[in-house]
Design an enzyme around this catalytic site. Structure first.
Site, mmCIF file in Angstrom:
data_model
loop_
_atom_site.group_PDB
_atom_site.id
_atom_site.type_symbol
_atom_site.label_atom_id
_atom_site.label_comp_id
_atom_site.label_asym_id
_atom_site.label_seq_id
_atom_site.Cartn_x
_atom_site.Cartn_y
_atom_site.Cartn_z
ATOM 1 N N GLU A 131 -3.524 7.144 -5.119
ATOM 2 C CA GLU A 131 -3.771 6.562 -6.447
ATOM 3 C C GLU A 131 -5.061 7.100 -7.060
ATOM 4 O O GLU A 131 -6.033 7.299 -6.325
ATOM 5 C CB GLU A 131 -3.859 5.030 -6.326
ATOM 6 C CG GLU A 131 -2.547 4.418 -5.913
ATOM 7 C CD GLU A 131 -2.649 2.916 -5.656
ATOM 8 O OE1 GLU A 131 -3.686 2.306 -5.967
ATOM 9 O OE2 GLU A 131 -1.672 2.364 -5.132
ATOM 10 N N HIS B 39 -0.561 -0.097 -10.060
ATOM 11 C CA HIS B 39 -1.223 -1.037 -9.131
ATOM 12 C C HIS B 39 -1.731 -2.276 -9.879
ATOM 13 O O HIS B 39 -2.935 -2.529 -9.929
ATOM 14 C CB HIS B 39 -2.368 -0.350 -8.376
ATOM 15 C CG HIS B 39 -2.780 -1.086 -7.130
ATOM 16 N ND1 HIS B 39 -3.271 -0.451 -6.006
ATOM 17 C CD2 HIS B 39 -2.782 -2.412 -6.821
ATOM 18 C CE1 HIS B 39 -3.557 -1.347 -5.077
ATOM 19 N NE2 HIS B 39 -3.269 -2.556 -5.556
ATOM 20 N N ARG C 218 0.850 -1.184 0.000
ATOM 21 C CA ARG C 218 0.000 0.000 0.000
ATOM 22 C C ARG C 218 0.889 1.238 0.000
ATOM 23 O O ARG C 218 1.902 1.289 0.727
ATOM 24 C CB ARG C 218 -0.876 0.036 1.262
ATOM 25 C CG ARG C 218 -2.052 -0.894 1.237
ATOM 26 C CD ARG C 218 -3.143 -0.407 0.273
ATOM 27 N NE ARG C 218 -4.304 -1.281 0.296
ATOM 28 C CZ ARG C 218 -4.530 -2.257 -0.587
ATOM 29 N NH1 ARG C 218 -3.699 -2.493 -1.573
ATOM 30 N NH2 ARG C 218 -5.613 -2.997 -0.494
HETATM 31 C C1 8YV Z 1 -6.676 -4.943 -6.216
HETATM 32 C C2 8YV Z 1 -5.425 -4.948 -3.938
HETATM 33 O O1 8YV Z 1 -6.163 -4.128 -7.235
HETATM 34 O O2 8YV Z 1 -6.087 -7.043 -3.167
HETATM 35 C C3 8YV Z 1 -5.804 -5.910 -2.874
HETATM 36 O O3 8YV Z 1 -5.819 -5.517 -1.699
HETATM 37 O O4 8YV Z 1 -4.991 -3.891 -3.665
HETATM 38 C C4 8YV Z 1 -5.500 -5.326 -5.378
HETATM 39 O O5 8YV Z 1 -5.267 -6.664 -5.552
HETATM 40 C C5 8YV Z 1 -7.834 -4.260 -5.669
HETATM 41 O O6 8YV Z 1 -8.319 -4.867 -4.529
HETATM 42 C C6 8YV Z 1 -8.968 -4.178 -6.678
HETATM 43 O O7 8YV Z 1 -10.011 -3.556 -6.100
#
Ligand code: 8YV
Length: 316
Positions: free
Chosen positions: A261, A279, A232
């Protein structure tokens, strides 16, 4: 006929949204032009909420959903969910662990290769026609170099295994040593940074880890060191990171995640020693489909009165 009302607070891919709409009455909060109106009209009926991994869900929103029973996160990270609030209200929270571990670990390795061997820069070199005038600069061998991993959870372990297979030396830090692993545990993040060529951020986001990687940690990583972040953006003090790169305090950065982001600090865009990804950690067809299936399975299980396939650990 769909019976339960679900609030959707993030864009969802069709392979999740279509079956969701087939099984539930979905209210698209993130696209609603008048969100207060939507909440006033539908909020009392809403029993489930679907959000993304990076979505922040304020308690003020949840206060307007008095009948909410479950939040199903399309992602492994639930740092945007107010977990203590959910515990108090008895709201269950599901997420999508495991199915994305390998893909995210692959991206971490990609960033180590791209920064360490200069592949992004080398690609620009060829495209600019510079190869016609001479070969690319030499880089540093990755085998034998030290990778320090912040957060040896499922993803951290998968990264460690991959980098160890490349001959890198692995150490890690976290709240406690992990049972069953032979990699060296270092209790203190600054000490790990000081002893790492690559510092790889793989811990959960949220208040507990906000700006854990600060100016002091970056100074300890030093001019020999590269930071890689697939976790993150909030975990790294991004302003301090920009300063550390500008001043040559650290060598390079490979980043898949950012504090705000999709906005990336302008200063990073022109730096040759920085690799920037939008991401994409879990961004393969296979993994996003598996995440969608698990996100839906969590909801379905809840409304069928069954245990969630992936309830978050804090609420077990
Ligand atoms: C995804 C993420 O892009 O799983 C997570 O926590 O940050 C990523 O895998 C995201 O959740 C899509 O909404």
């Amino acid at each position: 006929m769909p019976t339960q009302d679900i609030l959707v607070t993030a864009p969802l891919p069709p392979f999740l949204y279509e079956p969701l709409k087939a099984g539930y009455r979905c209210h698209d909060h993130h696209l609603a032009s008048h969100k207060p109106g939507l909440l006033a009209a539908e909020g009392a009926r809403v029993r489930g909420l679907v959000q993304g991994g990076g979505t922040v869900t304020p308690t003020e929103l949840l206060d307007q959903l008095p009948g909410l029973e479950i939040i199903s996160v399309f992602g492994v990270g639930y740092d945007g969910v107010p977990v203590e609030y959910c515990r108090q209200r008895g709201i269950r929270v599901g997420h999508t662990p495991d199915v994305l571990t390998d893909d995210v670990a692959d991206v971490a390795v990609g960033l180590v290769l791209m920064t360490g061997r200069g592949f992004a820069k080398a690609d620009r070199f060829v495209r600019a026609g510079a190869w016609e005038r001479g070969g690319f600069e030499l880089t540093t061998r990755l085998g034998g170099r030290k990778a320090g991993i912040l957060g040896l959870g499922r993803i951290g372990k998968a990264i460690a295994e991959r980098l160890a297979a490349m001959g890198m030396r692995i150490a890690y830090t976290g709240r406690r040593p992990q049972p069953g692993v032979t990699w060296r545990y270092v209790a203190d993040l600054e000490s790990l940074a000081a002893d790492s060529d690559f510092l790889i951020v793989a811990c959960p986001g949220g208040a507990a880890t906000r700006h854990l990687v600060n100016a002091g940690v970056l100074a300890a990583l030093g001019a020999k060191g590269t930071i890689v972040n697939i976790a993150r953006g909030s975990i790294i003090d991004e302003a301090a990171l920009v300063r550390a790169l500008e001043s040559g305090t650290i060598k390079a950065a490979g980043l898949d995640v950012f504090e705000n982001e999709p906005h990336v600090p302008r200063a990073l865009l022109s730096m040759d020693n920085v690799v920037l990804l939008p991401h994409v950690g879990s961004g393969t067809h296979e993994t996003r489909k598996a995440m969608g299936d698990l996100c839906l399975a969590n909801l379905d299980a809840h409304f069928a009165g069954r245990p969630l396939p992936a309830l978050i650990p804090e609420l077990r």
